[in-house]
Write a protein that holds these residues in place. Structure first.
Motif, mmCIF file in Angstrom:
data_model
loop_
_atom_site.group_PDB
_atom_site.id
_atom_site.type_symbol
_atom_site.label_atom_id
_atom_site.label_comp_id
_atom_site.label_asym_id
_atom_site.label_seq_id
_atom_site.Cartn_x
_atom_site.Cartn_y
_atom_site.Cartn_z
ATOM 1 N N UNK A 133 99.114 12.473 -44.309
ATOM 2 C CA UNK A 133 99.570 12.498 -45.703
ATOM 3 C C UNK A 133 100.087 11.141 -46.163
ATOM 4 N N UNK A 134 100.104 10.157 -45.257
ATOM 5 C CA UNK A 134 100.591 8.818 -45.623
ATOM 6 C C UNK A 134 99.834 8.278 -46.830
ATOM 7 N N UNK A 135 100.526 7.428 -47.555
ATOM 8 C CA UNK A 135 99.928 6.806 -48.736
ATOM 9 C C UNK A 135 98.768 5.907 -48.312
ATOM 10 N N UNK A 136 97.675 5.967 -49.074
ATOM 11 C CA UNK A 136 96.507 5.143 -48.769
ATOM 12 C C UNK A 136 96.427 3.974 -49.743
ATOM 13 N N UNK A 137 95.764 2.916 -49.301
ATOM 14 C CA UNK A 137 95.527 1.783 -50.194
ATOM 15 C C UNK A 137 94.676 2.248 -51.372
ATOM 16 N N UNK A 138 95.038 1.797 -52.544
ATOM 17 C CA UNK A 138 94.284 2.195 -53.736
ATOM 18 C C UNK A 138 93.005 1.367 -53.792
ATOM 19 N N UNK A 139 91.867 2.048 -53.710
ATOM 20 C CA UNK A 139 90.595 1.336 -53.632
ATOM 21 C C UNK A 139 90.339 0.482 -54.864
ATOM 22 N N UNK A 140 90.756 0.969 -56.035
ATOM 23 C CA UNK A 140 90.438 0.234 -57.257
ATOM 24 C C UNK A 140 91.578 -0.673 -57.720
ATOM 25 N N UNK A 141 92.520 -1.001 -56.800
ATOM 26 C CA UNK A 141 93.596 -1.918 -57.197
ATOM 27 C C UNK A 141 93.029 -3.311 -57.462
ATOM 28 N N UNK A 142 91.933 -3.622 -56.802
ATOM 29 C CA UNK A 142 91.213 -4.875 -57.071
ATOM 30 C C UNK A 142 89.863 -4.496 -57.665
ATOM 31 N N UNK A 143 89.611 -4.987 -58.896
ATOM 32 C CA UNK A 143 88.337 -4.693 -59.556
ATOM 33 C C UNK A 143 87.298 -5.675 -59.043
ATOM 34 N N UNK A 144 86.306 -5.152 -58.327
ATOM 35 C CA UNK A 144 85.307 -6.025 -57.692
ATOM 36 C C UNK A 144 84.183 -6.421 -58.648
ATOM 37 N N UNK A 145 84.206 -5.912 -59.877
ATOM 38 C CA UNK A 145 83.076 -6.209 -60.760
ATOM 39 C C UNK A 145 83.500 -6.918 -62.039
ATOM 40 N N UNK A 146 84.794 -6.857 -62.353
ATOM 41 C CA UNK A 146 85.209 -7.219 -63.703
ATOM 42 C C UNK A 146 85.405 -8.715 -63.947
#
Length: 1506
Positions: free
Chosen positions: A622-635
């Motif tokens: 249940x640990x917090x996961x890294x937010x995948x979209x915290x870095x926008x790879x396309x913008x």
């Protein structure tokens, strides 16, 4: 329509439907013709038609691909067709007879017609099986078996009719029936075999497929196909491939999917509470003004709803994933539980038969056969039940381990700090194992009460209301055991907590073992580990006492139930006679009762342990996961690689921001330098760009693929080439270019097998500079759009750093057109940067080009004026080009020479390739021993317990079983007492003695439980202490060769086995052994004839047991050995998750983890099959003993009393379980005592010299001056390697400051290792103040000289512990050392000051701060000799300057040896030692060496110092 009565169908048959005088009350039993023509024909038909819809559905949904038509398939179909013809010929014959005027009953047409249609169905199902890829069918085999058994009864009747009533024989029907019987027999035989695999099956190409998938039904239920070859599985290559359904790639995603659903369900109430009120009030939704109060209201709602939020259920996720397959075992268990009560009922009939001398003898044989058949069916069902349970357990372990691994790849850094590597490894090994152990017996939670209820029902039938006394005893046991279970859970939690702490500390000790040895801190950490271990053992001892009480209550429970029931029965009414039938049928039922009552506490204990593990796993998953979209790879825009707007970042949501107000826009192809003091947030900036930090505000956009080079290079335990390729395809020309650009060619030449050399864990056999360059080569080889380089040049020599910068990072390097973010402390590189970011306290204070920043006259310009050498600024470009050309020309010549040497032979990879296949091998995989466990291992364990206690425990076991034997014999004598006037004499005396014998058993049981438990704890303490001491005494070469996973495996899994499993297994083994011996003794006394069959059965038992134990032991070793690489890979991955994520290699590492887990399960699965293979054969031996005991009792019924028959057969009924359990426990003892063998094996490895030499030869106060004399000194790392140092002769006066320089691999660090005797000299000696260091104890030497090592290692614990683990210094001393190390302001600003908790490896401090703490350690010790091993490589120039000034002031009277990359730090030293290829090249003052214009002059020139 009115249905005619059933009799109408039989009206014209010559006999009645059933006649008991013909079937039972006769010397020659038979069934009536009517029964044969109906029931015996209809039973198989009804069975197949009932099964057909379910079987059709199953085949349709399990399509494995079609099987080509084979001879076997043709034969089955043809015979089914012939049978159809025979049945129809009977129908037509009946019609023909009717046409001739014969009157026939309707059944004469119906039965053959039904049978004929059923044969057509059988033929069609056979073909459908072929089309759907079913190689064998249990449904069809049972159908043909039932058809044959029913036909065999009719076959016997027809033979008897032909012999006795020849005139009534219908020759046509007899002929067709005999043909039918033969064809059914042949069809049954054909169905015993398996067809070939389906056409496109993977098994066709698999060299070693799992035999279960292709085995016939008969092989599967007898475990012949799998187990038959079990004893051949002595080596790894013999192991079968896993079935697709058992592979990680199938199992783990299923569990992850269910867990994800559960997790989202748990979040759902929160989302509703947060959003729904606002949506209903405002239609604007996302379009609201930012200044509204909506965020605050949302926060309030979040706080309210968080109380209602439920935890996601891991149990439900596991049930949904593995439950459907596991339910099959429930069905098997229900059938088995009902069948076990058939035995006592048949015993009742046998005793009645022995009592009734008029009963026909065939009934005795019939009961015997029934007993045997029932036992065999019970065996097959029970073993299939266990097989399903164990396979489910295996899948659960796979799923849990895989889920933990996948989660570890994505948890945030804050979550990562709450779970150390040791704890996560425990989740994967110990906790996953707990689930597996539980699955096997979890059905007992409902099965045990069911068995108890059924047993009590039958006992009530036997003894009436007296049974309530026994029930009362059992009810009293429940609260006692409830209390025990509650306390056990508490102890279990405490024990797991201690175990986690111990494994975590051991993990750190093993990772930092070099530092422990250099500081002579082994004893301090040994005491810390031992203190945690003592706490663990205290809890273990309490658990052991509880277990002893629990064993006492449950072993005595059946006897107490029997005693109270028999006592009440004979006391309430003197007319109640305890005869053999009542006593021994009751005793057989009490014995059945014993199993659920014994198992229940064990299952409850397993449930308790698993619930603890379940909670730990749920918390981790249940640990917090890294937010995948915290870095926008396309913008990012078309022309910009990185855009950060108003960025605020922290390591966790609860922490204050580490980076604030970050605004950067970096165009494509730029070289950006990031500078700042230690702890200013340079590395954090790169982590934020990678998405490794929590983004609190702002936006981050990145364009293209990313390559990342961390500050401390992450090196895998693979070959050097594999480390560079990092899973990518080898492109020869690009690979050569990368290796050359990263200045690795000279290093490859020195490595034993070039780039095929295996690199140890964490790069133990590489220097710091080599590790950095391998990490850089990995990033470079990936050929990405964006490069994030965290101080990659800190640990390399000046000229190598310059070469790398120019060839790789700089404006003319390979990456000139790529975007590069370079964190650096090297000022000489800054003028070539396109943009410089200056960081102070997590903010970018200045930004611009080199000249712009100088022009602003800000902090950066001031910093440069203070620390940059004036020569660096003058005529930079001309001088640099001149030096660079000279260096590159020299390097290019070397490169060309290597190319001609290495690439002429068919384009090999760079590096010196040797013919020896093991040349580059470093680490040693765990080896599986073969053969029997040596008696010496058992003897060692007994000595660890204490020989006196060991033999006393055996004596107590003997007392218990002798008392048990006598009490049951006494009961048989009691039942044979004559009945006079409806009562038995001496009832009170019989009952009193019976009770006294029971009390004796109770005392013996309690005593041996306590003694074994205490012995187990004593053995655990001794074995752990011995192993810990042996491991810490091992030399560094041992740790380089042995993967950490192997050692952690010993301290975690093997010690867990010794702590908890071995003592309980020893108790069970001793119990089963005495049970078997006493059973054989009783049966022999009762029926001496059985002595004829016991030797051959014993021989069969012995061979089966030896085959099995040898196989099982070897499989256990293989499984144990294959677990170490799994844990090593897991540990390695945890240390490099940021690199893996940056390169986007998660899927590849998950696949590798799958491969390791599958490899481990490949060794485990055959052991499941071997266990079942053994059980089927052993239970067959047991069934034979039961059969022969009953058979000889039937034969000798005239000479035996009912009491003795009852005693003999009731004991025989137990023998199957006892035999099975004995071999299981024999195997378990042998396979688990392997843990003792593996723990002890480190006692035989090479050890370092003694820590303390008695008597001490060290002079008082030594060393007093620090005068060092090195005479003809040579050393090598291993016997099979060349000398790393050759013939070094150096004399250093006391108080001298000596710099040691040379290119990477020249032998600089080797010299310090020799000085500290981490590696012993091959030749020559080192003298300090007139004392040869070789005669001193290692701790005497290492505690008197100090080193600040290259890698700053901290341990989890307080800052105080990290500075002074022995508590030798006062707080004032510590604060003074911190002040001199420039850390006082930092530490005093911490909330807990000196008690500030460092995380594992000191990860919550920056690398520079860790290096300064190591300086503070040295300042505390203040010895006369100080060694700095590249100690300032990771700090900025200002901090470096501070450190150097501290060393000059605080160690002015000491001898200082400094290994340096930054030559400016040693230019004011007394002398400089230049090493080249392990030999002394130059040794003089810096000014003299520059004047000589040798190697040192060229290095100084490269650093722009001359």
């Amino acid at each position: 329509m009115i249905t005619p009565p059933l009799d109408a169908y039989f009206t014209h048959l010559p006999t009645a439907f059933q006649d008991w005088n013909l079937t039972w009350h006769t010397l020659n039993p038979d069934f009536t013709r009517c029964f044969q023509n109906t029931v015996l024909i209809w039973v198989p038909c009804v069975y197949l038609w009932l099964c057909m819809p379910f079987y059709y559905w199953y085949l349709k949904n399990h399509d494995r691909g079609y099987i080509c038509v084979t001879h076997l398939n043709r034969a089955k179909t043809v015979i089914a067709f012939l049978l159809w013809i025979i049945c129809w010929s009977d129908v037509f014959y009946s019609f023909w007879e009717r046409s001739q005027g014969a009157v026939k009953a309707p059944v004469e047409y119906i039965s053959p017609l039904l049978l004929g249609i059923t044969m057509v169905l059988a033929g069609l199902l056979t073909q459908y099986e072929r089309l759907k890829g079913a190689q064998s069918s249990g449904i069809m085999l049972i159908f043909w078996l039932v058809a044959l058994l029913c036909a065999t009864v009719s076959f016997r009747s027809k033979i008897l009719q032909a012999v006795n009533e020849d005139a009534t024989v219908d020759r046509f029907r007899f002929t067709t029936f005999y043909m039918y019987w033969v064809l059914v027999l042949v069809e049954l035989g054909l169905n015993c075999f398996s067809d070939q695999p389906p056409f496109f099956s993977k098994a066709v190409n698999d060299p070693n497929p799992c035999p279960e998938a292709g085995a016939s039904f008969l092989s599967n239920i007898t475990f012949w196909g799998g187990g038959g070859g079990c004893w051949l599985l002595f080596i790894e290559k013999d192991l079968w491939s896993l079935r697709e359904v058992d592979k990680s790639s199938t199992i783990v995603p299923q569990l992850m999917r269910q867990w994800s659903n559960e997790w989202h369900k748990a979040q759902r109430p929160l989302e509703k509470a947060l959003y729904s009120p606002k949506r209903s009030l405002r239609s604007g939704g996302r379009g609201e003004n930012k200044d509204t109060k909506l965020p605050e209201e949302s926060e309030i709602l979040l706080q309210k709803s968080s109380k209602r939020r439920r935890e996601p259920s891991l149990l439900l996720a596991l049930c949904l994933t593995y439950g459907p397959y596991f339910l099959i075992s429930t069905l098997y268990k229900i059938i088995h539980d009902i069948l076990i009560f058939v035995g006592p009922e048949i015993l009742r009939l046998l005793i009645r038969f022995v009592n009734d001398s008029n009963a026909p003898i065939w009934q005795g044989y019939f009961y015997t056969a029934l007993l045997f058949i029932c036992a065999c069916v019970q065996t097959f069902i029970l073993q299939k039940y266990f097989h399903v349970c164990f396979v489910t357990g295996m899948r659960v372990r796979t799923g849990v381990a895989g889920a933990v691994y996948r989660k570890a790849m994505v948890i945030t850094n804050a979550a990562r700090r709450t779970s150390t590597v040791g704890e996560i490894v425990n989740l994967m090994s110990v906790d996953a194992q707990r689930f597996m152990d539980l699955i096997t017996y979890i059905n007992m939670l409902w099965s045990a009460p069911l068995q108890v209820v059924l047993a009590l029902y039958f006992l009530w039938q036997n003894l009436g209301a007296s049974v309530l006394a026994g029930v009362a005893v059992m009810v009293l046991m429940v609260p006692v055991n409830a209390v025990i279970a509650t306390k056990t859970k508490t102890y279990q939690v405490a024990q797991m907590k201690d175990k986690d702490s111990r494994i975590k500390l051991m993990h750190e000790v093993l990772n930092g073992i070099k530092v422990l040895k250099l500081y002579a801190w082994e004893l301090a950490f040994k005491d810390k580990v031992s203190a945690i271990r003592e706490s663990e053992l205290r809890v273990l001892k309490k658990s052991a006492y509880l277990a002893a009480v629990s064993t006492f209550t449950w072993v005595c429970a059946p006897f107490l139930v029997a005693l109270s029931t028999f006592g009440v029965y004979v006391m309430v009414d003197e007319k109640n006679v305890l005869d053999a039938q009542k006593a021994f049928v009751s005793l057989a039922l009490f014995n059945i009762l014993r199993f659920p009552l014994n198992m229940l506490p064990m299952v409850i204990s397993s449930v308790v342990q698993a619930s603890v593990s379940m909670k730990r796993l749920r918390v981790f998953l249940s640990h917090e996961e890294l937010v995948e979209d915290s870095v926008d790879r396309r913008a990012a825009t078309a022309s910009e690689s990185i855009v950060v707007t108003d960025g605020t970042f922290s390591w966790s949501n609860d922490d204050p921001p580490s980076l604030k107000r970050i605004n950067i826009r970096i165009p494509d192809g730029m070289l950006v330098a990031v500078v700042g003091h230690v702890g200013s947030g340079k590395s954090s900036l790169l982590s934020a760009l990678l998405g490794e930090m929590q983004k609190q505000e702002g936006s981050v956009s990145i364009k293209g693929s990313v390559a990342y080079m961390p500050q401390q290079a992450w090196i895998q335990n693979k070959t050097l080439q594999d480390n560079i390729l990092f899973g990518r395809e080898l492109k020869e020309s690009w690979y050569r270019e990368v290796v050359e650009a990263c200045a690795l060619l000279p290093d490859l030449e020195m490595l034993s097998a070039g780039d095929k050399t295996e690199i140890g864990e964490k790069g133990v056999n590489l220097s710091g500079g080599q590790k950095q360059r391998v990490g850089l080569a990995r990033a470079l080889y990936c050929d990405c759009s964006l490069y994030l380089l965290d101080d990659p040049l800190s640990a390399v020599d000046a000229h190598v750093g310059k070469h790398i910068f120019d060839k790789v990072v700089g404006p003319q390097g390979i990456l000139k057109n790529r975007t590069r973010i370079l964190v650096t402390h090297g000022l000489s590189y800054l003028p070539q940067a396109d943009l410089i970011l200056v960081m102070v306290d997590g903010e970018i204070t200045e930004m611009g080009s080199y000249m712009e920043l100088l022009g602003r006259q800000g902090a950066f310009a001031e910093f440069l004026r203070t620390y940059a050498n004036s020569e660096q600024q003058e005529d930079r470009s001309g001088e640099r080009d001149h030096v660079h050309d000279g260096f590159v020309c020299q390097y290019a010549v070397h490169f060309e020479n290597m190319k001609t040497a290495d690439y002429t032979d068919g384009g090999k990879s760079p590096g010196k390739q040797e013919n020896r296949p093991q040349a580059g091998k470093l680490t040693e995989a765990d080896k599986a021993k073969t053969g029997m466990v040596k008696p010496a291992v058992f003897w060692e364990y007994m000595k660890a317990i204490g020989l006196g206690l060991s033999f006393f425990s055996i004596f107590l076991f003997l007392c218990h079983h002798v008392a048990s034997l006598i009490s049951n014999y006494w009961l048989s004598l009691w039942t044979d007492d004559p009945v006079i006037n409806g009562t038995q004499l001496y009832t009170h005396m019989r009952l009193g003695v019976y009770g006294a014998l029971g009390v004796t058993q109770g005392v013996a049981v309690f005593s041996y439980s306590i003694s074994v438990s205490i012995g187990g704890v004593m053995a655990s303490r001794y074995l752990h202490e011995t192993m810990l001491y042996n491991v810490l005494r091992s030399p560094m070469s041992f740790f380089e060769r042995t993967p950490t996973g192997n050692l952690v495996n010993r301290f975690a899994k093997e010690m867990d086995t010794i702590d908890t499993i071995i003592p309980s297994i020893i108790k069970m083994f001793m119990g089963s052994m005495f049970n078997v011996v006493s059973t054989c003794a009783i049966i022999l006394v009762a029926t001496p004839l059985i002595a004829v069959v016991i030797p051959p059965l014993g021989l069969l038992y012995f061979f089966v047991q030896r085959f099995y134990v040898a196989t099982s032991r070897q499989l256990k070793r293989l499984e144990s050995v294959s677990r170490s690489p799994m844990l090593s890979h897991f540990t390695e991955t945890l240390l490099g998750t940021s690199v893996i994520r940056a390169f986007g290699e998660q899927e590849r590492f998950i696949s590798e983890c799958n491969r390791h887990i599958d490899h481990n399960q490949k060794a485990y699965f055959p052991s499941i099959v071997a266990n079942r293979w053994l059980a089927v054969r052993l239970e067959f031996v047991g069934s034979c003993i039961v059969m022969f005991a009953a058979l000889f009792a039937v034969v000798s019924r005239d000479s035996l009393s009912p009491g003795i028959v009852g005693l003999s057969i009731s004991y025989a009924l137990q023998v199957t379980a006892s035999l099975n359990w004995l071999v299981r426990m024999t195997s378990e003892v042998e396979t688990n005592v392997v843990a003792v063998e593996r723990v002890k094996e480190y006692g035989d490895t090479d050890k370092e010299a003694e820590w303390q030499v008695e008597p001490s030869r060290m002079p008082q106060g030594w060393p007093t001056n620090g005068y060092i004399e090195i005479r003809n000194f040579s050393l090598r790392y291993r016997d099979d390697l060349e000398l790393a140092l050759k013939d070094v002769n150096v004399t250093i006066e006391g108080g001298e400051k000596v710099g040691i320089v040379g290119r990477t691999g020249a032998g600089k660090s080797s010299l310090t290792l020799g000085l500290f005797r981490i590696i012993e000299a091959s030749e020559g000696s080192v003298w300090i103040d007139g004392v040869d260091i070789a005669i001193l104890g290692l701790h005497e030497l290492r505690s008197r000289i100090t080193i600040i090592p290259q890698d700053p290692v901290l341990f989890s614990g307080t800052l105080r512990m990290n500075l002074d683990p022995f508590n030798c210094y006062s707080d004032e001393d510590l604060w003074q050392a911190l002040e001199l190390a420039h850390l006082k302001n930092f530490v005093s600003g911490l909330p807990d000051k000196l008690n500030h908790e460092c995380s594992e490896g000191g990860e919550n401090l920056s690398l520079g701060q860790r290096q300064l703490l190591c300086l503070a350690r040295a300042l505390l010790r203040k010895t006369k000799v100080l060694v700095l091993d590249e100690a300032t490589a990771a700090v900025d120039l200002e901090t470096d300057n501070l450190i150097q000034s501290t060393i000059r002031s605080q160690f002015k009277d000491c001898t200082v040896l400094t290994i340096a990359h930054r030559l400016n730090t040693i230019m004011d030293y007394t002398r400089v030692l230049v090493l080249d290829r392990g030999q002394m090249a130059e040794f003089d003052s810096p000014s003299n060496l520059i004047a000589k214009k040798g190697i040192f002059y060229r290095m100084a020139k490269d650093s722009s110092l001359v």
